[in-house]
Scaffold this motif. Structure first.
Motif, PDB file in Angstrom:
ATOM      1  N   TYR A 173       0.873  -1.181   0.000  1.00 12.51           N
ATOM      2  CA  TYR A 173       0.000   0.000   0.000  1.00 12.51           C
ATOM      3  C   TYR A 173       0.911   1.232   0.000  1.00 12.51           C
ATOM      4  N   LYS A 180      -8.029   5.768   3.688  1.00 12.14           N
ATOM      5  CA  LYS A 180      -7.014   5.195   4.585  1.00 12.14           C
ATOM      6  C   LYS A 180      -7.614   4.901   5.957  1.00 12.14           C
ATOM      7  N   PRO A 238      -4.064  -2.889   7.317  1.00 16.49           N
ATOM      8  CA  PRO A 238      -2.605  -2.692   7.209  1.00 16.49           C
ATOM      9  C   PRO A 238      -1.791  -3.876   7.741  1.00 16.49           C
ATOM     10  N   ASN A 247       3.254  -1.510   4.151  1.00 15.49           N
ATOM     11  CA  ASN A 247       2.765  -0.132   4.027  1.00 15.49           C
ATOM     12  C   ASN A 247       3.927   0.825   3.823  1.00 15.49           C
TER      13      ASN A 247
END
Ligand code: TV1
Ligand code: CA
Ligand code: ZN
Length: 403
Positions: free
Chosen positions: A14, A40, A49, A54
């Motif tokens: 991400y 987000k 996440p 990330n």
């Protein structure tokens, strides 16, 4: 608390730069970079996440942007004063004034679609940076799926801003992919035609572009992307037949769109045999979008991502349009869950601890019904007959393409 776990055997990354989200196109402008914050936040409140790598990405450098964009355009983008800033009003010095105005006309900057706002160059280079970072992770095989919701700005040209887009992060990312992969399939489900990406790869057979969009020249932006527009007509141009356009009318439903998407992309995959996919997921194709015209729901939009994922190729997922922020966040959070294979585990009711929870009215539904979104659905102007003709035409085009 969360049962969101890393998918086995592959990696999803991400890529985001939180500084992008602070920029403003102007009070009434439909493009709200803040929708990335909402996305987000939703992704985080589901615990996603934990299942991804990330990255906080850096801005792209001038040299990186220069891989596609012209120097004079980039120079102007870097120095143009924000609109509400007084221009150099040094009396006797009208040259800098008129140079400014001429630059704006030449590069299509400063109008209502592509305003010159504070921090414009930073915003553009951050968007480019997100998508380039995603492309690099795909190239060096550190990720199997890389997500860049801050990218997807498909209208920008080599020397021209267009339709809220200044820097074409998708073209930059695809140029990067071409260094390591023989063939790139670009798919665009934004409600607008992906004209900038199509044009950039018009003369190569290493990139096939496929855009699904509302098509009504004169009335709907950008007015290009008719069914018969399939790349340069010249027989000697390798790019011939490598642009596919799926022009649609108002009100298309999940059921029709999914069927169309699968018949078109399934066949494209067989004939073009891509080595990697670049998927632009503009969320303005959803029902209830401020600029869009379709009746797609979060499920139907997401089904396109799921179908692409099943092809088993490395993939970059970009953002793009999307002008009703709560729906953008719903779709992109759901699509993130598809990428990490936890779509069946996420709660269809948005967690009550989610910040901004009040934005998701309709009892916090992740999948609001058409009635909840619209009151009354928009009339569907797509006949089965016409959709059949479109599929037929695409299949005929593909006979010219075999790798
Ligand atoms: C300022 C304030 C700008 C309010 C622009 C809608 C606005 C639009 C605004 C708008 C708007 C467009 C055109 C007409 C070209 C113009 C990110 C001849 C309520 C990828 C870009 C659409 C879509 C541009 C971008 C389009 C994307 N529609 N209110 N502007 N001129 N521009 O039609 O594909 O989603 O609408
Ligand atoms: Ca499109
Ligand atoms: Zn759009």
């Amino acid at each position: 608390e969360y049962n969101i776990v890393r998918p086995k055997g592959y990696t999803v990354s991400y890529h985001a730069n939180p500084d992008m989200e602070k920029h403003h196109f102007g009070q009434t402008h439909p493009m709200k970079p803040w929708r990335l914050t909402l996305t987000k936040s939703l992704v985080c409140s589901y615990g996603m996440p934990f299942a991804m790598d990330n990255y906080v990405t850096r801005a792209a450098t001038y040299e990186e942007l220069n891989a596609f964009h012209a120097n004079d355009y980039l120079d102007y983008l870097g120095t143009a004063p924000a609109e509400d800033q007084p221009r150099d009003n040094d009396n006797n010095n009208t040259t800098s004034n008129s140079a400014g105005v001429q630059g704006e006309v030449r590069f299509n900057l400063g109008g209502s679609d592509c305003p010159l706002f504070h921090g414009l160059y930073d915003y553009c280079s951050m968007s480019g940076g997100c998508s380039l970072d995603a492309a690099r992770k795909i190239c060096n095989k550190q990720s199997d799926i890389a997500i860049s919701w801050g990218g997807g700005l498909h209208h920008a040209k080599k020397s021209e801003a267009s339709g809220f887009c200044y820097i074409n992060d998708i073209v930059l990312a695809i140029l990067q992919l071409l260094r390591c992969y023989p063939r790139v399939l670009y798919i665009d489900i934004d409600v607008h035609h992906g004209d900038g990406v199509e044009e950039a790869f018009f003369s190569t057979d290493r990139v096939m572009t496929v855009s699904f969009h509302k098509y009504a020249p004169e009335i709907f932006f950008p007015g290009t992307g008719g069914l018969e527009d399939n790349g340069p007509k010249s027989e000697h141009n390798p790019g011939a037949h490598h642009a596919i356009n799926v022009p649609l009318n108002d009100g298309i439903t999940d059921e029709q769109y999914e069927h169309l998407f699968q018949s078109v992309i399934g066949k494209v995959n067989e004939h073009f045999r891509p080595s990697v996919i670049a998927l632009q997921c503009g969320a303005d194709s959803l029902a209830g979008d401020r600029l869009g015209r379709f009746n797609l729901q979060v499920q139907g939009h997401g089904a396109c991502v799921a179908f692409c994922k099943k092809l088993g190729l490395p993939m970059i997922i970009f953002g793009g349009g999307g002008y009703t922020p709560r729906n953008v966040a719903r779709a992109w959070a759901y699509e993130t869950s598809i990428a990490i294979d936890c779509q069946d585990k996420i709660d269809p009711v948005i967690p009550t601890h989610a910040p901004w929870r009040e934005h998701f009215h309709h009892d916090g539904a992740l999948f609001p019904t058409l009635e909840q979104i619209l009151g009354e659905p928009r009339a569907n102007r797509n006949t089965q007959k016409r959709l059949g003709e479109i599929v037929q035409h695409v299949h005929e085009q593909l006979r010219f393409v075999s790798h």
